[in-house]
Design a protein around this motif. Structure first.
Motif, PDB file in Angstrom:
ATOM      1  N   MET A 109       0.839  -1.207   0.000  1.00  0.00           N
ATOM      2  CA  MET A 109       0.000   0.000   0.000  1.00  0.00           C
ATOM      3  C   MET A 109       0.871   1.253   0.000  1.00  0.00           C
ATOM      4  O   MET A 109       0.644   2.194  -0.788  1.00  0.00           O
ATOM      5  CB  MET A 109      -0.912  -0.007   1.228  1.00  0.00           C
ATOM      6  N   LEU A 113       1.155   4.194  -2.956  1.00  0.00           N
ATOM      7  CA  LEU A 113       0.936   5.620  -2.695  1.00  0.00           C
ATOM      8  C   LEU A 113       2.180   6.439  -3.030  1.00  0.00           C
ATOM      9  O   LEU A 113       2.080   7.559  -3.537  1.00  0.00           O
ATOM     10  CB  LEU A 113       0.528   5.817  -1.237  1.00  0.00           C
ATOM     11  N   LEU A 222      -8.039   3.628   4.971  1.00  0.00           N
ATOM     12  CA  LEU A 222      -7.851   3.647   3.517  1.00  0.00           C
ATOM     13  C   LEU A 222      -8.606   2.508   2.830  1.00  0.00           C
ATOM     14  O   LEU A 222      -9.028   2.644   1.678  1.00  0.00           O
ATOM     15  CB  LEU A 222      -6.362   3.542   3.190  1.00  0.00           C
ATOM     16  N   PRO A 226     -11.911   3.520   0.086  1.00  0.00           N
ATOM     17  CA  PRO A 226     -10.743   3.384  -0.779  1.00  0.00           C
ATOM     18  C   PRO A 226     -10.706   4.309  -1.991  1.00  0.00           C
ATOM     19  O   PRO A 226      -9.898   4.105  -2.898  1.00  0.00           O
ATOM     20  CB  PRO A 226     -10.837   1.921  -1.221  1.00  0.00           C
ATOM     21  N   TYR A 229      -7.349   5.842  -2.576  1.00  0.00           N
ATOM     22  CA  TYR A 229      -6.396   4.757  -2.835  1.00  0.00           C
ATOM     23  C   TYR A 229      -6.576   4.222  -4.253  1.00  0.00           C
ATOM     24  O   TYR A 229      -5.597   3.979  -4.976  1.00  0.00           O
ATOM     25  CB  TYR A 229      -6.610   3.672  -1.791  1.00  0.00           C
TER      26      TYR A 229
END
Length: 304
Positions: A109, A113, A222, A226, A229
């Motif tokens: 993750m 990002l 998150l 989402p 994301y």
């Protein structure tokens, strides 16, 4: 500060707004740089069996995010977003961007990002059972209950303190491995011993608990909402290899398959019988796939 081991690489600490520990496994001059990013509750030790398999063809670095491994948190915030900032500084000040990111679970993750926020720092992305959104009905009941406890203020803190009081470091390590789908008895003894020693060496345990819960809660936020994301994932233009263990209890395979369908230009590889940390369970298989993918993407860039 540095500490060298031929087997485990060179242990280093750098100041990135506070101490950040990492291991430099070395690699050939001029080879691509690969940065390994561990998951929630993980550390540089998660890469002990995998990193040495890459270093003949890449310069390999494994960092401990603040609040994990040997990176004592101090008064730093340790949310996913804050650790993206730390990774960004690590890439620019230590690794020498751009690099290939290999992220497991929460590390996947964070790597996604980072790639979206600063694409010039990343030239390839490998996701090993990355924390991605998916259908909630697919969640393992034990995992769902555990993360529900983590999410609740005060209850999460009491749960970690009680678990530590009632369990030895060895049992903590073995229980976590089993949750991740790894048979502790199938791993080399030194892998278990090093993980136990790391728990025993932690200096500020309450701060480490706080850091863990801060990271866990931000990760959950998150995944529950989402939208941002997913936007980050959609913006990625570098080559992506997504690897998923079919028996993962923490990140359901249904979630990974959904992400793969949404991003058909990503390469998706599913590993039957494998759990949440394929780099520990089947390191040779993962290393072979990653090296082949690195060769293919390098050839594509040259042809382009």
């Amino acid at each position: 500060m540095t500490e060298r081991s031929e087997m485990y690489g060179e242990s280093c600490t750098v100041d990135l707004g506070g101490p950040v520990h990492y291991v430099d496994f070395g690699g050939p001059t001029g080879a691509p740089t690969v940065v390994l990013v561990h998951g929630l509750g993980g550390s540089h030790l998660n890469w002990d069996l995998f990193a040495p398999l890459l270093r003949s063809r890449a310069r390999v670095l494994a960092l401990d995010l603040p609040g994990f491994g040997r990176s004592e948190p101090g008064d730093r915030r340790t949310t996913v977003q804050d650790n993206v900032k730390v990774l960004d500084r690590f890439l620019t000040e230590v690794a020498g961007a751009p690099a290939v990111l290999v992220g497991n679970s929460m590390g996947g993750m964070i790597s996604i990002l980072q790639t979206a926020a600063a694409p010039w720092t990343v030239n390839g992305l490998v996701l090993l059972d990355a924390a991605v959104p998916g259908p909630r009905r697919a969640l393992d009941p034990l995992v769902a209950v555990t993360f529900a406890v983590y999410a609740l203020p005060m209850l999460g803190e009491r749960f970690l303190a009680l678990r530590r009081k009632r369990s030895t470091p060895l049992r903590q390590v073995r229980d976590m491995l089993r949750l991740c789908g790894v048979d502790p008895d199938a791993l080399p003894a030194h892998t278990i011993d090093r993980s136990v020693a790391l728990i025993e060496q932690r200096q500020d345990v309450p701060a480490m608990d706080k850091a863990f819960l801060s990271a866990a809660r931000s990760l959950l936020r998150l995944l529950v909402d989402p939208r941002g994301y997913r936007t980050a994932m959609a913006s990625i233009r570098v080559p992506v290899l997504m690897v998923q263990g079919a028996k993962d209890r923490l990140v359901p395979v249904a979630a990974a398959r959904d992400i793969a369908r949404r991003h058909p230009h990503w390469r998706y590889l599913e590993l039957p019988g494998v759990g949440h940390v394929p780099q520990l369970q089947v390191p040779e298989k993962v290393a072979t796939e990653v090296l082949a993918w690195l060769d293919a993407t390098a050839a594509a860039r040259t042809a382009g």
